[in-house]
Scaffold this motif. Sequence first.
Motif, PDB file in Angstrom:
ATOM      1  N   PRO A 115       0.810  -1.230   0.000  1.00 30.27           N
ATOM      2  CA  PRO A 115       0.000   0.000   0.000  1.00 30.27           C
ATOM      3  C   PRO A 115       0.838   1.273   0.000  1.00 30.27           C
ATOM      4  CG  PRO A 115      -0.927  -1.577   1.538  1.00 30.27           C
ATOM      5  CD  PRO A 115       0.406  -2.136   1.103  1.00 30.27           C
ATOM      6  N   GLN A 168       2.304   1.628  -3.611  1.00 33.66           N
ATOM      7  CA  GLN A 168       1.260   2.082  -4.535  1.00 33.66           C
ATOM      8  C   GLN A 168       0.934   3.557  -4.314  1.00 33.66           C
ATOM      9  OE1 GLN A 168      -2.096  -0.539  -4.109  1.00 33.66           O
ATOM     10  NE2 GLN A 168      -1.077  -2.262  -5.109  1.00 33.66           N
ATOM     11  N   ASP A 228      -5.640   8.535  -0.991  1.00 33.14           N
ATOM     12  CA  ASP A 228      -5.694   7.837   0.292  1.00 33.14           C
ATOM     13  C   ASP A 228      -4.921   6.529   0.192  1.00 33.14           C
ATOM     14  OD1 ASP A 228      -6.375   7.513   2.919  1.00 33.14           O
ATOM     15  OD2 ASP A 228      -8.283   6.533   2.495  1.00 33.14           O
ATOM     16  N   ARG A 229      -4.352   6.097   1.338  1.00 35.09           N
ATOM     17  CA  ARG A 229      -3.650   4.824   1.380  1.00 35.09           C
ATOM     18  C   ARG A 229      -4.609   3.721   1.782  1.00 35.09           C
ATOM     19  NH1 ARG A 229       0.504   7.955   3.237  1.00 35.09           N
ATOM     20  NH2 ARG A 229       0.090   7.699   5.463  1.00 35.09           N
ATOM     21  N   GLU A 230      -4.396   2.529   1.246  1.00 32.68           N
ATOM     22  CA  GLU A 230      -5.240   1.389   1.573  1.00 32.68           C
ATOM     23  C   GLU A 230      -4.717   0.719   2.840  1.00 32.68           C
ATOM     24  OE1 GLU A 230      -5.630  -1.113  -1.811  1.00 32.68           O
ATOM     25  OE2 GLU A 230      -6.558   0.443  -3.047  1.00 32.68           O
ATOM     26  N   THR A 231      -4.835   1.463   3.946  1.00 31.14           N
ATOM     27  CA  THR A 231      -4.439   0.951   5.248  1.00 31.14           C
ATOM     28  C   THR A 231      -5.546   1.262   6.242  1.00 31.14           C
ATOM     29  OG1 THR A 231      -3.352   3.026   5.881  1.00 31.14           O
ATOM     30  CG2 THR A 231      -1.993   1.378   4.759  1.00 31.14           C
ATOM     31  N   GLU A 232      -5.535   0.579   7.387  1.00 29.14           N
ATOM     32  CA  GLU A 232      -6.482   0.872   8.455  1.00 29.14           C
ATOM     33  C   GLU A 232      -5.859   1.903   9.386  1.00 29.14           C
ATOM     34  OE1 GLU A 232      -8.771  -1.280  12.234  1.00 29.14           O
ATOM     35  OE2 GLU A 232      -7.457  -2.460  10.911  1.00 29.14           O
ATOM     36  N   VAL A 266      -1.769  -2.825   8.276  1.00 31.99           N
ATOM     37  CA  VAL A 266      -1.997  -3.560   7.027  1.00 31.99           C
ATOM     38  C   VAL A 266      -2.060  -5.039   7.379  1.00 31.99           C
ATOM     39  CG1 VAL A 266      -1.142  -4.083   4.707  1.00 31.99           C
ATOM     40  CG2 VAL A 266      -0.698  -1.831   5.730  1.00 31.99           C
TER      41      VAL A 266
END
Length: 236
Positions: free
Chosen positions: A161, A164, A178-182, A192
């Motif tokens: 993530p 990317q 936005d990052r694909e993380t919690e 992640v």
Amino acid sequence: MQDASTVANASPEWSALLEAVFAMGKRLGVRSSDAFRPVDVVEVSVVASIRLPSGRLMVDTPWPEGRPGRELAERIPPGTYDVEASWVEAPYEFMGESFDGRECAAVRLLVRNEPVSVWEMALGVEDDVEQIVAGDEIGFETDTAMGAFADACGWQALTEPFRQFWERHEQLPGVAIDRETEKLRSGEFEMVTHHASQADLLTFPAEEGVTAVWIGRTAAGEVAAVAVAPYLSWLA
């Protein structure tokens, strides 16, 4: 031949700080930039639990910086571990406004619920003890002020993530991405999860430059905790 533990052992002052920073209500000292601003521990709590199925621990920045991640030479039992963080406050005023000066001072991966007998800097698998000089900081280097705990077996996938995000940011400068993380704790930490390897990554605040990584050992020499405490270098 040098003994790694002798070279990398924490000084008595640093050992005391690494214990005190996780003690609720403890006064750590004062800011080096302001001798009248006391620094107190105001919260110690678990941020998240992470899975480390291989027992091979990475402690490094998750951002792509042109090198492989830093894997610790020390192995821990495969399992799921709590990551605990400490927050400090050093209240101050600026231009008539009051601020609490709250910052995340340190984080630690809790491996065993046993007292730490000695703290030492954590060697990486690529570190050469013969090249280490007493007093050197041993850890990871980054210019993003972010580090992470993660399992080595899933490092490539767990940091994807961030790669990317970096690539999209380069392709679309100025566009909010936005990052694909919690996001945890209002985004102060990010998590992640990689389902295929059943491994996790958790980010934490770090220093720009070298951030030292510490191993706390029990009286029997087993790993009790792995800690990062960037804030402590700012104390007088």
